[in-house]
Design a protein around this motif. Structure first.
Motif, PDB file in Angstrom:
ATOM      1  N   ILE A 173       0.861  -1.182   0.000  1.00 52.62           N
ATOM      2  CA  ILE A 173       0.000   0.000   0.000  1.00 52.62           C
ATOM      3  C   ILE A 173       0.896   1.231   0.000  1.00 52.62           C
ATOM      4  CG2 ILE A 173      -1.892   1.227   1.116  1.00 52.62           C
ATOM      5  CD1 ILE A 173      -2.593  -1.383   2.580  1.00 52.62           C
ATOM      6  N   ILE A 174       0.709   2.107  -0.988  1.00 51.52           N
ATOM      7  CA  ILE A 174       1.452   3.362  -1.083  1.00 51.52           C
ATOM      8  C   ILE A 174       0.447   4.504  -0.983  1.00 51.52           C
ATOM      9  CG2 ILE A 174       3.054   4.761  -2.426  1.00 51.52           C
ATOM     10  CD1 ILE A 174       3.843   2.357  -4.016  1.00 51.52           C
ATOM     11  N   SER A 175       0.682   5.425  -0.047  1.00 53.92           N
ATOM     12  CA  SER A 175      -0.252   6.533   0.131  1.00 53.92           C
ATOM     13  C   SER A 175       0.470   7.787   0.579  1.00 53.92           C
ATOM     14  CB  SER A 175      -1.304   6.156   1.186  1.00 53.92           C
ATOM     15  OG  SER A 175      -2.104   7.261   1.534  1.00 53.92           O
ATOM     16  N   GLY A 176      -0.192   8.935   0.405  1.00 50.07           N
ATOM     17  CA  GLY A 176       0.369  10.193   0.879  1.00 50.07           C
ATOM     18  C   GLY A 176       0.342  10.311   2.387  1.00 50.07           C
ATOM     19  N   TRP A 178       2.867   7.150   8.513  1.00 52.19           N
ATOM     20  CA  TRP A 178       2.756   5.854   9.180  1.00 52.19           C
ATOM     21  C   TRP A 178       1.600   5.780  10.184  1.00 52.19           C
ATOM     22  CZ3 TRP A 178       3.424   0.946   9.003  1.00 52.19           C
ATOM     23  CH2 TRP A 178       3.507   0.162  10.159  1.00 52.19           C
ATOM     24  N   PRO A 179       1.398   6.775  11.062  1.00 52.46           N
ATOM     25  CA  PRO A 179       0.275   6.674  12.012  1.00 52.46           C
ATOM     26  C   PRO A 179      -1.077   6.543  11.319  1.00 52.46           C
ATOM     27  CG  PRO A 179       1.807   8.379  12.717  1.00 52.46           C
ATOM     28  CD  PRO A 179       2.211   7.979  11.327  1.00 52.46           C
ATOM     29  N   GLN A 180      -1.208   7.139  10.143  1.00 50.93           N
ATOM     30  CA  GLN A 180      -2.457   7.038   9.404  1.00 50.93           C
ATOM     31  C   GLN A 180      -2.686   5.607   8.924  1.00 50.93           C
ATOM     32  OE1 GLN A 180      -4.015  10.066   9.412  1.00 50.93           O
ATOM     33  NE2 GLN A 180      -5.875   9.005   8.784  1.00 50.93           N
ATOM     34  N   PHE A 181      -1.622   4.924   8.499  1.00 51.56           N
ATOM     35  CA  PHE A 181      -1.729   3.521   8.093  1.00 51.56           C
ATOM     36  C   PHE A 181      -2.132   2.645   9.274  1.00 51.56           C
ATOM     37  CE2 PHE A 181       0.696   4.916   4.434  1.00 51.56           C
ATOM     38  CZ  PHE A 181       0.301   4.068   3.421  1.00 51.56           C
ATOM     39  N   GLN A 182      -1.534   2.924  10.425  1.00 51.62           N
ATOM     40  CA  GLN A 182      -1.866   2.139  11.610  1.00 51.62           C
ATOM     41  C   GLN A 182      -3.349   2.253  11.950  1.00 51.62           C
ATOM     42  OE1 GLN A 182       1.278   4.061  14.043  1.00 51.62           O
ATOM     43  NE2 GLN A 182       1.966   1.978  14.520  1.00 51.62           N
ATOM     44  N   LEU A 198       2.515  -8.186   3.584  1.00 53.50           N
ATOM     45  CA  LEU A 198       2.049  -6.807   3.426  1.00 53.50           C
ATOM     46  C   LEU A 198       3.218  -5.841   3.586  1.00 53.50           C
ATOM     47  CD1 LEU A 198      -0.290  -4.767   3.153  1.00 53.50           C
ATOM     48  CD2 LEU A 198      -0.561  -4.896   5.644  1.00 53.50           C
ATOM     49  N   PHE A 199       3.298  -4.874   2.670  1.00 50.97           N
ATOM     50  CA  PHE A 199       4.376  -3.875   2.690  1.00 50.97           C
ATOM     51  C   PHE A 199       3.746  -2.483   2.648  1.00 50.97           C
ATOM     52  CE2 PHE A 199       5.565  -7.788   0.649  1.00 50.97           C
ATOM     53  CZ  PHE A 199       6.673  -8.175   1.396  1.00 50.97           C
ATOM     54  N   ILE A 200       4.202  -1.625   3.553  1.00 49.37           N
ATOM     55  CA  ILE A 200       3.594  -0.300   3.721  1.00 49.37           C
ATOM     56  C   ILE A 200       4.567   0.780   3.291  1.00 49.37           C
ATOM     57  CG2 ILE A 200       2.585   1.321   5.371  1.00 49.37           C
ATOM     58  CD1 ILE A 200       0.865  -1.149   4.985  1.00 49.37           C
ATOM     59  N   LEU A 201       4.130   1.648   2.379  1.00 54.36           N
ATOM     60  CA  LEU A 201       4.969   2.754   1.897  1.00 54.36           C
ATOM     61  C   LEU A 201       4.237   4.076   2.129  1.00 54.36           C
ATOM     62  CD1 LEU A 201       5.647   0.106   0.077  1.00 54.36           C
ATOM     63  CD2 LEU A 201       6.940   1.730  -1.299  1.00 54.36           C
ATOM     64  N   PRO A 202       4.454   4.704   3.298  1.00 51.48           N
ATOM     65  CA  PRO A 202       3.793   5.987   3.577  1.00 51.48           C
ATOM     66  C   PRO A 202       4.374   7.127   2.740  1.00 51.48           C
ATOM     67  CG  PRO A 202       4.524   4.882   5.597  1.00 51.48           C
ATOM     68  CD  PRO A 202       5.196   4.206   4.442  1.00 51.48           C
ATOM     69  N   THR A 203       3.699   8.258   2.813  1.00 53.79           N
ATOM     70  CA  THR A 203       4.113   9.506   2.163  1.00 53.79           C
ATOM     71  C   THR A 203       4.616   9.270   0.742  1.00 53.79           C
ATOM     72  OG1 THR A 203       6.268   9.376   3.325  1.00 53.79           O
ATOM     73  CG2 THR A 203       4.566  10.775   4.298  1.00 53.79           C
ATOM     74  N   GLY A 261      -2.066  13.501 -10.800  1.00 52.07           N
ATOM     75  CA  GLY A 261      -2.571  12.749  -9.660  1.00 52.07           C
ATOM     76  C   GLY A 261      -1.437  12.020  -8.965  1.00 52.07           C
ATOM     77  N   ASN A 262      -1.548  11.828  -7.652  1.00 55.97           N
ATOM     78  CA  ASN A 262      -0.411  11.235  -6.945  1.00 55.97           C
ATOM     79  C   ASN A 262      -0.269   9.728  -7.159  1.00 55.97           C
ATOM     80  OD1 ASN A 262      -2.398  10.205  -5.262  1.00 55.97           O
ATOM     81  ND2 ASN A 262      -1.626  11.141  -3.397  1.00 55.97           N
TER      82      ASN A 262
END
Length: 256
Positions: free
Chosen positions: A39-42, A45-49, A65-70, A214-215
């Protein structure tokens, strides 16, 4: 053959800054059983949690699962717990220039909101995000603020002139995301390729902002097979379709 499913978060897996609902959590949990997911999002990390991880089952499946913040400027991987692998943070001088430019661009655009809920500019370390109605704006207000992205596109055009050394992208319902040049979802896709040893041609990217500016668009530019969705409900149908394309051993059927 596809080996990795990559999602945007806001507008794709969940409504803006809202938690994924039970149906989405069930579908993601099922997908994690048979495939690798990122998941990649703007959001930071706290928002993903709050939006995702608190609503998924705990355990070994999270290793898929792999998390890519900002927008990919940070990368988190699960072993026995979540670990940050990197963060492309701004310097204090860079943040100061970006924030000053944001204020100037918003004023020049003529679209500064008369009413806001919370702070409009957030320092996320590796990304500075402008939320036109504030960080705590009600979802109904956010949805009707700029559905065609025209207001934020005008802000972006001012920013492109003021800070050409940085990348400016539009995402979510009211957001403008600013990162280092070349550090965006395309960068995140490349990091997934390098860290997981999965070719970009073996990835599927799913997002709602897959248009120039778009991002999510940089992920498409990276070469990932991309699917544009209009909302989380459409994403659920896409996930169901992907699971239906998996064979009994968890591999994609030939031709997919």
């Amino acid at each position: 053959m596809k080996k990795l499913i990559v999602f945007d978060l806001d507008g794709t897996l969940a409504e803006s800054k809202a938690a994924i609902d039970k149906d989405m959590a069930t579908r993601l949990a099922a997908l994690l059983t048979v495939a690798k997911v990122a998941i990649i999002s703007g959001g930071d990390w706290p928002q993903f949690q709050k939006q995702v991880l608190a609503n998924l089952p705990k355990g070994k499946k999270l290793q898929n699962l792999f998390i890519l913040p900002t927008c990919g400027t940070k990368f988190y991987q699960y072993k026995t717990g979540w670990k940050q692998l990197y963060a492309e943070n701004f310097t204090d001088a860079q943040k100061k220039k970006i924030i000053a430019s944001l204020n100037e661009a918003v004023d020049a655009s003529g679209y500064k909101a008369k009413k806001t809920w919370g702070e409009t500019i957030e320092d996320r370390g590796s990304q500075v995000t402008y939320s036109a109605l504030g960080q705590q704006a009600p979802l109904d207000e956010k949805k009707k603020y700029d559905p065609d992205f025209k207001k934020r596109d005008k802000i972006k055009k001012h920013l492109d002139k003021l800070i050409p050394e940085f990348a400016v992208n539009l995402g979510g319902a009211t957001s403008v995301d600013i990162t280092k040049k070349g550090i965006d979802k395309k960068y995140g896709i490349h990091k997934l390729r390098d860290i997981l040893d999965i070719k970009i041609s073996e990835m599927i990217f799913i997002g709602d902002a897959l248009f120039p500016g778009g991002n999510d668009y940089p992920a498409k530019q990276a070469g990932a097979f991309s699917v544009r969705v209009s909302d989380p409900n459409e994403t659920k149908r896409v996930v169901e379709g992907i699971i239906g394309c998996l064979d009994e051993s968890g591999h994609f059927k030939k031709g997919f």
